[in-house]
Design a protein around this motif. Structure first.
Motif, short mmCIF file in Angstrom:
data_model
loop_
_atom_site.label_atom_id
_atom_site.label_comp_id
_atom_site.label_asym_id
_atom_site.label_seq_id
_atom_site.Cartn_x
_atom_site.Cartn_y
_atom_site.Cartn_z
N UNK A 1 0.54 -1.17 -0.66
CA UNK A 1 0.10 -0.41 0.19
C UNK A 1 0.85 1.54 -0.17
N UNK A 2 1.75 1.76 -0.87
CA UNK A 2 2.53 2.41 -1.06
C UNK A 2 2.07 3.99 -0.98
N UNK A 3 0.63 3.64 -1.73
CA UNK A 3 0.37 5.17 -0.60
C UNK A 3 -0.22 5.83 0.48
N UNK A 4 -0.52 4.33 1.59
CA UNK A 4 -0.83 4.85 2.55
C UNK A 4 0.35 5.09 3.37
N UNK A 5 1.56 3.67 3.43
CA UNK A 5 2.88 3.59 4.01
C UNK A 5 3.49 5.05 4.01
N UNK B 1 1.96 8.16 3.24
CA UNK B 1 1.79 9.22 3.75
C UNK B 1 1.43 9.14 5.21
N UNK B 2 1.58 8.08 5.22
CA UNK B 2 1.34 7.35 7.02
C UNK B 2 3.08 7.58 7.03
N UNK C 1 5.09 10.62 6.35
CA UNK C 1 4.43 11.48 6.80
C UNK C 1 3.76 11.88 7.79
N UNK D 1 2.35 12.34 -5.76
CA UNK D 1 1.33 12.99 -5.13
C UNK D 1 1.81 13.36 -3.17
N UNK D 2 2.43 12.13 -2.53
CA UNK D 2 2.50 12.22 -1.00
C UNK D 2 3.62 12.98 -1.02
#
Lengths: 319, 358
Positions: free
Chosen positions: A56-60, A62-63, A65, A89-90
């Motif tokens: 989950x590249x986008x979530x981890x 963001x996490x 961050x 995006x992140x």
């Protein structure tokens, strides 16, 4: 001590983790150490700080961050350079913008490490990108070490930096080994390194291409004195070092594993043309515009900057 | 008027509802007059969610907010005068005029920022929750988001991470029925709570127009999260009385019927909260809010405009000054970036947003 590039990254992570309890690592397969730089870190630092993530590249990202905004100093390992497109995006729209958008309230001390950027000889279109110019363009601090000691020193500085930093470890540089007789130490971001002094032409080489540039410089030594400048950090770029080199040589070739249009070589040439001493029109050797690397090895190689083209470019600026 | 609003009492909660409503009305006027540039996403109608949730939080808890974030930011304790100054782009603003409505933040109060990207705050809150647990701190993180964010992959990914790692985070979905103009009924398969339940996260549907109901549901979820029992999820059914953003007013869109809006206005959270107070108290609180907002307006309009020379201030936390936008006009600035020298900025403040070169 004989130090490999991957081992240098591993040492840098381990030393940073040992020194600062806020440092932690996120990424896929990092517990097993599949890509190399995180080998044995799980045993030493535990699952609280070496966090194996689901895909989950986008979530981890963001996490990480969120963790960076609240006192942690995370490192994310991305096994594949193209994953950076997934988290643009992140990294660009969130991490990079927080400091300005919050009027300086927030800092995002996040490091993204890409071990094996660029072509890995046979991994085809979606695993062979080298998108460092995109990050430099966006203003994200961007580092491309060429040697094991630089990899160690720049990764240490990236982790200590209060801003997001992306560290590209080119696949073609990973086999490089170095005999190290000195203590490994952080190297400040934004400082170039002259690998070989020369009087006729400055070759700016990025990442693994430093080694190609050194080979070409050696080969051409009887006819042309080539200075090899490794910027090491693409943003912020060490413009004074380039200006000083061009004061000596007045001629410039850039070799850069980016696509030609809007790649970092374009920026280096433009800046040199606008602000620095040039005796002849500068040249660049890059991937073609909009490159997608084809699978077959001769095709993969055909689209990447090579010694042959670099030699021609150096000779061309001497005419 | 200093310090955290006392949201522990019905009077404090009513006063905060009124403060948010009044703040938004004041801001709408300033948008109409042109004093606030760009636009805002008014929170009017949804106040019970921000107040209900934040009244159940502790000072150490953290929130991430959305493009429609004024209510969350105020309810978590941000000073209305500094929020208004931020909307006006003044140096006295929460973000020194660098963020505006969509990025208002006050890190000293655990407000990790409104966010312009739908769903982005979800995983940031998960990271804040992870961070607190790593540091051994008793803090819960709350992510506010709308029904539109239910279709953002990153938000669904973050539900999984929060559940897998039993993190102290509360997901608050403010379902106001529309993702801009797209009705949730035509965009969300299954249900919001069903999605959370699929990840094993306890999820409840709450009347988002009822401050006390939102508060009770939040208190329960926060207690669970703080006890190490993992994340929670609330779907607060609510409604915005105004358009998606201030530009909508001029456009006469027809995606909502006047009857629907009137019907929801009948569920206005303010009279509902006022009914819980002794006679006369609401009027008294209204008067104190009016007074506070008049002072906020005065403060914000008197606050200075930032000087264009500082347009790139805070771009990097280490103070790095990037090169100017035009080579040669900035003296040595073009070759002094690595030395960290502060060169003149190559864009004027008004042109900065369009990337125009000086």
């Amino acid at each position: 001590m004989r130090l490999s590039y991957t081992k240098a990254l591993n040492r840098a992570l381990a030393d940073a983790l040992a020194e600062d309890p806020a440092v932690c690592v996120f990424g896929e397969d990092i517990g097993a150490g599949l890509a190399g730089p995180t080998l044995n870190l799980l045993d030493r630092f535990g699952p609280g700080r070496i966090v194996d993530t689901p895909l989950s590249e986008q979530a981890f990202t963001s996490m990480a961050i969120g963790a960076a905004l609240t006192g942690r100093r995370p490192v994310i390992e991305f096994q594949i350079p193209s994953l950076l497109f997934l988290v643009f995006e992140q990294l660009v729209n969130q991490a990079h913008k927080f400091s300005l958008m919050t009027g300086g309230q927030a800092a995002v001390p996040l490091t993204c490490l890409v071990p094996g950027s660029g072509s890995r000889d046979g991994w085809a279109g979606q695993h062979s990108d080298h998108p460092y110019s995109l990050f430099a363009h966006a203003g994200v601090k961007t580092v491309v070490p060429a040697t094991p000691t630089d990899a160690y020193g720049l990764l240490r500085s990236a982790i200590a930096d209060p801003d997001p930093v992306v560290v590209f470890a080119p696949a073609a540089a990973l086999p490089v080994r170095e005999t190290v007789t000195w203590e490994l130490a952080p190297i400040p971001l934004g400082t170039a390194r002259i690998h070989r002094a020369g009087a006729d032409v400055t070759v700016v080489a990025v990442g693994h291409l430093v080694h190609e540039a050194l080979a070409v410089a050696e080969e051409l030594a009887p006819e042309i004195s080539v200075e090899v400048l490794d910027p090491r950090t693409l943003h912020p770029f060490d413009w004074p070092a380039l200006a000083a080199s061009l004061e000596r040589t007045g001629r410039l070739v850039v070799v850069d594993d980016s696509n030609r249009s809007c790649g970092i070589a374009a920026e280096i040439l433009a800046t040199a043309a606008e602000e620095m001493r040039l005796l002849a029109p500068p040249r660049r050797v890059t991937r073609p515009d909009g490159t997608v690397l084809p699978f077959a090895l001769p095709l993969d190689r055909a689209l990447q900057p090579g010694r042959h083209q670099l030699r021609d470019a150096v000779r061309a600026v001497m005419k | 008027m200093t310090g955290l609003p006392d949201l522990g009492t019905p009077a404090g909660r009513y006063r905060m509802l009124r403060l948010i409503r009044g703040f938004e009305e004041l801001a709408l006027g300033l948008v109409r007059s042109g004093a606030i540039t760009g636009g805002i996403h008014p929170y009017i109608g949804q106040e019970a969610v921000a107040v209900g949730v934040c009244s159940a939080l502790r000072p150490q808890d953290r929130i991430t907010s959305t493009h429609r974030g004024h209510g969350h930011v105020l309810a978590k304790g941000a000073a209305p005068d500094r929020l208004l100054a931020e909307l006006l782009g003044r140096t006295g603003g929460l973000n020194r005029g660098r963020g505006g409505s969509m990025h208002a933040a006050d890190f000293s109060l655990g407000i990790l920022g409104a966010n312009g990207m739908v769903g982005a705050g979800g995983a940031i809150a998960v990271g804040a929750a992870w961070s607190a647990r790593q540091a051994g701190e008793d803090r819960v993180a709350v992510a506010f988001f709308g029904d539109g964010a239910l279709n953002q992959g990153v938000l669904l990914e973050s539900l999984n991470l929060a559940a897998m790692w039993r993190l102290p985070v509360l997901f608050v979905c403010e379902n106001n029925g529309y993702a801009t103009t797209l009705p949730a009924a035509t965009a969300v398969a299954g249900s919001a709570t069903g999605r959370a339940a699929a990840f094993g996260i306890p999820a409840a549907e709450v009347d988002g127009m009822d401050t006390e109901a939102v508060r009770a549901a939040t208190a329960e979820a926060v207690a669970r999260a703080a006890a190490g029992e993992g994340p929670g999820f609330l779907e607060c059914r609510t409604y915005r009385f105004e358009g998606h953003h201030t530009m909508e007013r001029l456009m006469k869109l027809r995606y909502r019927t006047p009857e629907e809006i009137t019907d929801w206005r009948g569920h206005d959270p303010l009279p509902r909260a006022a009914a819980l107070l002794p006679p006369g108290l609401a009027a008294q609180l209204d008067a104190s809010v009016t007074e506070q907002l008049a002072a906020a307006r005065e403060f914000a309009l008197a606050s200075e405009h930032p000087s264009p020379e500082g347009a790139l201030d805070h771009l990097y936390a280490d103070g790095l000054r990037p090169r100017a936008g035009a080579a040669g006009t900035a003296g040595a600035a073009g070759v002094s970036a690595a030395a960290g020298a502060a060169g003149p900025v190559g864009v004027t403040e008004s042109a900065a947003g369009t990337g125009a070169r000086a």
